[in-house]
Design a protein around this motif. Structure first.
Motif, mmCIF file in Angstrom:
data_model
loop_
_atom_site.group_PDB
_atom_site.id
_atom_site.type_symbol
_atom_site.label_atom_id
_atom_site.label_comp_id
_atom_site.label_asym_id
_atom_site.label_seq_id
_atom_site.Cartn_x
_atom_site.Cartn_y
_atom_site.Cartn_z
ATOM 1 N N SER A 63 0.597 -13.751 3.728
ATOM 2 C CA SER A 63 0.782 -14.623 4.681
ATOM 3 C C SER A 63 1.607 -14.134 6.039
ATOM 4 O O SER A 63 1.405 -14.900 7.011
ATOM 5 C CB SER A 63 1.761 -15.643 3.785
ATOM 6 O OG SER A 63 2.789 -14.755 3.523
ATOM 7 N N ARG A 64 2.350 -13.045 5.924
ATOM 8 C CA ARG A 64 2.854 -12.745 7.261
ATOM 9 C C ARG A 64 2.265 -11.555 8.086
ATOM 10 O O ARG A 64 2.556 -11.147 9.310
ATOM 11 C CB ARG A 64 4.311 -12.117 7.105
ATOM 12 C CG ARG A 64 5.298 -12.818 6.121
ATOM 13 C CD ARG A 64 6.470 -12.075 6.002
ATOM 14 N NE ARG A 64 7.008 -11.220 6.929
ATOM 15 C CZ ARG A 64 8.098 -11.586 7.672
ATOM 16 N NH1 ARG A 64 8.590 -12.909 7.140
ATOM 17 N NH2 ARG A 64 8.442 -10.992 8.690
ATOM 18 N N LEU A 65 1.151 -11.095 7.339
ATOM 19 C CA LEU A 65 0.518 -9.883 7.764
ATOM 20 C C LEU A 65 -0.213 -9.887 9.088
ATOM 21 O O LEU A 65 -0.935 -10.831 9.614
ATOM 22 C CB LEU A 65 -0.522 -9.369 6.964
ATOM 23 C CG LEU A 65 -1.166 -7.604 7.042
ATOM 24 C CD1 LEU A 65 0.127 -6.710 6.917
ATOM 25 C CD2 LEU A 65 -2.336 -7.538 6.162
ATOM 26 N N LYS A 66 0.041 -9.123 10.240
ATOM 27 C CA LYS A 66 -0.415 -9.123 11.711
ATOM 28 C C LYS A 66 -1.336 -8.104 11.737
ATOM 29 O O LYS A 66 -2.262 -7.893 12.826
ATOM 30 C CB LYS A 66 0.720 -9.143 12.489
ATOM 31 C CG LYS A 66 1.732 -10.604 12.600
ATOM 32 C CD LYS A 66 0.600 -11.563 13.379
ATOM 33 C CE LYS A 66 1.478 -12.746 13.054
ATOM 34 N NZ LYS A 66 1.421 -13.479 11.595
ATOM 35 N N ALA A 67 -1.118 -6.935 11.194
ATOM 36 C CA ALA A 67 -1.587 -5.728 11.550
ATOM 37 C C ALA A 67 -1.857 -4.708 10.283
ATOM 38 O O ALA A 67 -1.216 -4.618 9.334
ATOM 39 C CB ALA A 67 -0.787 -4.733 12.464
ATOM 40 N N VAL A 68 -3.238 -4.070 10.438
ATOM 41 C CA VAL A 68 -3.461 -3.146 9.415
ATOM 42 C C VAL A 68 -3.748 -1.700 10.202
ATOM 43 O O VAL A 68 -4.525 -1.937 10.962
ATOM 44 C CB VAL A 68 -4.654 -3.480 8.484
ATOM 45 C CG1 VAL A 68 -5.225 -2.600 7.501
ATOM 46 C CG2 VAL A 68 -4.448 -4.933 7.586
ATOM 47 N N GLY A 69 -3.310 -0.506 9.446
ATOM 48 C CA GLY A 69 -3.601 0.685 9.858
ATOM 49 C C GLY A 69 -4.128 1.396 8.943
ATOM 50 O O GLY A 69 -3.639 1.839 7.914
ATOM 51 N N ASN A 70 -5.526 1.782 9.396
ATOM 52 C CA ASN A 70 -6.128 2.925 8.147
ATOM 53 C C ASN A 70 -6.096 4.052 8.449
ATOM 54 O O ASN A 70 -6.229 4.555 9.628
ATOM 55 C CB ASN A 70 -7.689 2.286 8.056
ATOM 56 C CG ASN A 70 -8.348 2.518 6.812
ATOM 57 O OD1 ASN A 70 -7.499 2.411 5.593
ATOM 58 N ND2 ASN A 70 -9.578 2.965 6.599
ATOM 59 N N PHE A 71 -5.188 4.754 7.465
ATOM 60 C CA PHE A 71 -5.206 6.411 7.620
ATOM 61 C C PHE A 71 -6.362 7.071 7.651
ATOM 62 O O PHE A 71 -6.601 7.816 6.704
ATOM 63 C CB PHE A 71 -4.064 6.737 6.778
ATOM 64 C CG PHE A 71 -3.683 7.901 6.945
ATOM 65 C CD1 PHE A 71 -2.815 8.393 7.878
ATOM 66 C CD2 PHE A 71 -3.733 8.976 5.828
ATOM 67 C CE1 PHE A 71 -2.558 9.907 7.959
ATOM 68 C CE2 PHE A 71 -3.199 10.383 5.908
ATOM 69 C CZ PHE A 71 -2.532 10.538 7.128
ATOM 70 N N ALA A 72 -7.422 6.717 8.242
ATOM 71 C CA ALA A 72 -8.776 7.141 8.216
ATOM 72 C C ALA A 72 -9.630 6.849 9.272
ATOM 73 O O ALA A 72 -9.166 5.773 9.990
ATOM 74 C CB ALA A 72 -9.476 6.821 6.803
ATOM 75 N N ARG A 86 -8.296 -14.014 10.138
ATOM 76 C CA ARG A 86 -6.974 -14.606 9.745
ATOM 77 C C ARG A 86 -6.040 -14.070 10.833
ATOM 78 O O ARG A 86 -4.917 -14.091 10.822
ATOM 79 C CB ARG A 86 -6.486 -13.825 8.347
ATOM 80 C CG ARG A 86 -7.033 -14.273 7.343
ATOM 81 C CD ARG A 86 -6.737 -13.625 5.980
ATOM 82 N NE ARG A 86 -7.703 -14.180 4.784
ATOM 83 C CZ ARG A 86 -7.034 -14.993 4.145
ATOM 84 N NH1 ARG A 86 -5.797 -15.342 4.188
ATOM 85 N NH2 ARG A 86 -7.827 -15.495 3.159
ATOM 86 N N GLY A 87 -6.687 -13.460 12.092
ATOM 87 C CA GLY A 87 -5.680 -12.936 13.116
ATOM 88 C C GLY A 87 -5.234 -11.777 12.692
ATOM 89 O O GLY A 87 -4.173 -11.495 13.514
ATOM 90 N N ILE A 88 -5.776 -11.020 11.714
ATOM 91 C CA ILE A 88 -5.115 -9.566 11.534
ATOM 92 C C ILE A 88 -5.909 -8.497 12.167
ATOM 93 O O ILE A 88 -7.028 -8.622 12.203
ATOM 94 C CB ILE A 88 -5.191 -9.419 10.123
ATOM 95 C CG1 ILE A 88 -4.219 -10.374 9.330
ATOM 96 C CG2 ILE A 88 -4.381 -7.963 9.646
ATOM 97 C CD1 ILE A 88 -4.310 -10.459 7.675
ATOM 98 N N ARG A 89 -5.167 -7.857 13.107
ATOM 99 C CA ARG A 89 -5.793 -6.784 13.862
ATOM 100 C C ARG A 89 -5.575 -5.284 12.981
ATOM 101 O O ARG A 89 -4.802 -5.212 12.325
ATOM 102 C CB ARG A 89 -5.239 -6.783 15.372
ATOM 103 C CG ARG A 89 -5.334 -8.094 15.817
ATOM 104 C CD ARG A 89 -4.499 -8.345 17.115
ATOM 105 N NE ARG A 89 -4.453 -7.212 18.168
ATOM 106 C CZ ARG A 89 -3.639 -6.943 19.041
ATOM 107 N NH1 ARG A 89 -2.454 -7.804 19.102
ATOM 108 N NH2 ARG A 89 -3.580 -6.251 19.929
ATOM 109 N N VAL A 90 -6.782 -4.412 13.281
ATOM 110 C CA VAL A 90 -7.009 -3.361 12.689
ATOM 111 C C VAL A 90 -7.009 -2.257 13.474
ATOM 112 O O VAL A 90 -7.592 -2.194 14.556
ATOM 113 C CB VAL A 90 -8.317 -3.416 11.858
ATOM 114 C CG1 VAL A 90 -8.537 -2.131 11.020
ATOM 115 C CG2 VAL A 90 -8.261 -4.680 10.854
ATOM 116 N N VAL A 91 -6.309 -0.967 13.257
ATOM 117 C CA VAL A 91 -6.315 0.291 13.899
ATOM 118 C C VAL A 91 -6.777 1.149 12.811
ATOM 119 O O VAL A 91 -6.615 1.051 11.538
ATOM 120 C CB VAL A 91 -5.036 0.766 14.499
ATOM 121 C CG1 VAL A 91 -4.818 -0.110 15.753
ATOM 122 C CG2 VAL A 91 -4.013 0.857 13.785
ATOM 123 N N ASN A 92 -7.622 2.343 13.431
ATOM 124 C CA ASN A 92 -7.928 3.591 12.414
ATOM 125 C C ASN A 92 -7.486 4.741 12.886
ATOM 126 O O ASN A 92 -6.820 4.773 14.151
ATOM 127 C CB ASN A 92 -9.188 3.380 12.035
ATOM 128 C CG ASN A 92 -10.167 3.598 13.131
ATOM 129 O OD1 ASN A 92 -9.926 3.318 14.324
ATOM 130 N ND2 ASN A 92 -11.429 3.888 12.924
#
Ligand code: GLV
Length: 306
Positions: A63-72, A86-92
């Motif tokens: 419910s709080r998550l804003k960012a996901v970072g994939n270590f790949a 869900r408005g969650i942004r992603v980096v790799n």
């Protein structure tokens, strides 16, 4: 201002975490899928590894998550559409692992062409009885034709290394018709995969396309196992329909079928593409900085567009 909570599925790099992340965030490690499901509700940011699924089931608890970072660099474990919804942004971690992965592809090529696993096994077994004119003859690579699938950063760097060996390069692109693909495969003495795994590339190399390859072909895979139909590849290697393969990735990783492990004409590595000290440290910095940047309201250069 309270520090954000960043949850990692693995302590990816102790020193980088200590220097870059710990001063700026509350760091939590979820060491099991159950812990991840429990902890995700409290996380502002999440840092994952290649095979940690970030899907609806997980996101529905975040419910709080804003960012996901994939270590790949690969993103096939992440449902990007669900994140965007869900408005969650992603980096790799692009770029910093390009050279390491290209060098590993070259390692697989040389090892497969010169039958390194068979030679090594002979030495280790104590059965090496001395130099022989016809012992473990391999392939000289200079002048051979390489066909690459995937013209991104890693494919392009691999092509540069292959050219230094004197190989000629042909690309297979998404625009190629099936007839063109088959014509290119018929000339592919080396076939190397550098495309992401998507519904379009799953089992790209199937039984029928394998039949197009010449008998001296070497197949290399440093992207995702499922771009190749593993069963079909095993049977092509077993029957010597092709010369050899070099595989760093597998269809149902970490499971490697016994039939593949028994074959002498395949080089097997445990997903080591980016496994250099240099690349892994740079990946850790990049993914941590990316997640912190998003949480700080910035747009990092390695943000992924869904
Ligand atoms: C590793 O497989 C990666 O995608 O970086």
């Amino acid at each position: 201002m309270t520090k954000p909570t960043i949850l990692l599925t693995y302590p990816i790099h102790a020193e980088v975490i200590r220097k870059e992340l710990a001063p700026r965030a509350r760091v939590r490690i979820a060491r099991s899928p159950a812990a991840l499901r429990r902890e995700i509700a409290h996380a502002d940011g999440l840092i994952t590894r290649v095979f940690d699924p970030v899907d609806e089931a997980l996101l529905s608890r975040a419910s709080r998550l804003k960012a996901v970072g994939n270590f790949a660099v690969g993103l096939d474990n992440i449902d990007l559409t669900a994140c965007a919804r869900r408005g969650i942004r992603v980096v790799n971690t692009p770029d910093v692992l390009t050279r390491a992965t290209a060098e590993l592809t070259l390692t697989l090529l040389l090892a497969a062409a010169r039958r390194v696993p068979e030679g090594e096994a002979l030495c280790r077994s104590g059965r090496f009885k001395g130099w022989q004119p016809d012992l473990l003859l391999g392939q000289q690579l200079q002048g051979r034709r390489a066909v690459l699938v995937g013209k991104g950063r890693i494919g392009t760097e691999t092509a540069r290394l292959f050219q230094a060996l004197g190989l000629t390069i042909t690309w297979i692109t998404r625009k190629d018709s099936e007839n063109t693909i088959r014509a290119k495969l018929a000339r592919a003495q080396i076939l190397s995969f550098h495309c992401p795994l998507t519904p379009d590339t799953r089992h790209w190399l199937n039984h029928s396309r394998l039949q197009c390859l010449p008998a001296d072909a070497i197949v290399l895979n440093t992207t995702r196992g499922a771009v190749i139909d593993e069963k079909a590849l095993i049977s092509a290697l077993k029957s010597h329909r092709i010369f050899a393969a070099g595989l760093d990735v597998f269809e149902r990783e970490p499971r490697i079928p016994a039939a593949l492990r028994r074959l002498p004409n395949v080089v097997l590595l445990p997903h080591l593409g980016s496994a250099t000290a240099e690349a892994r440290e740079a990946m850790a910095r990049l993914v941590i900085r990316g997640v912190l940047a998003i949480l700080g309201g910035k747009r990092p250069w390695n943000e992924v567009n869904p």
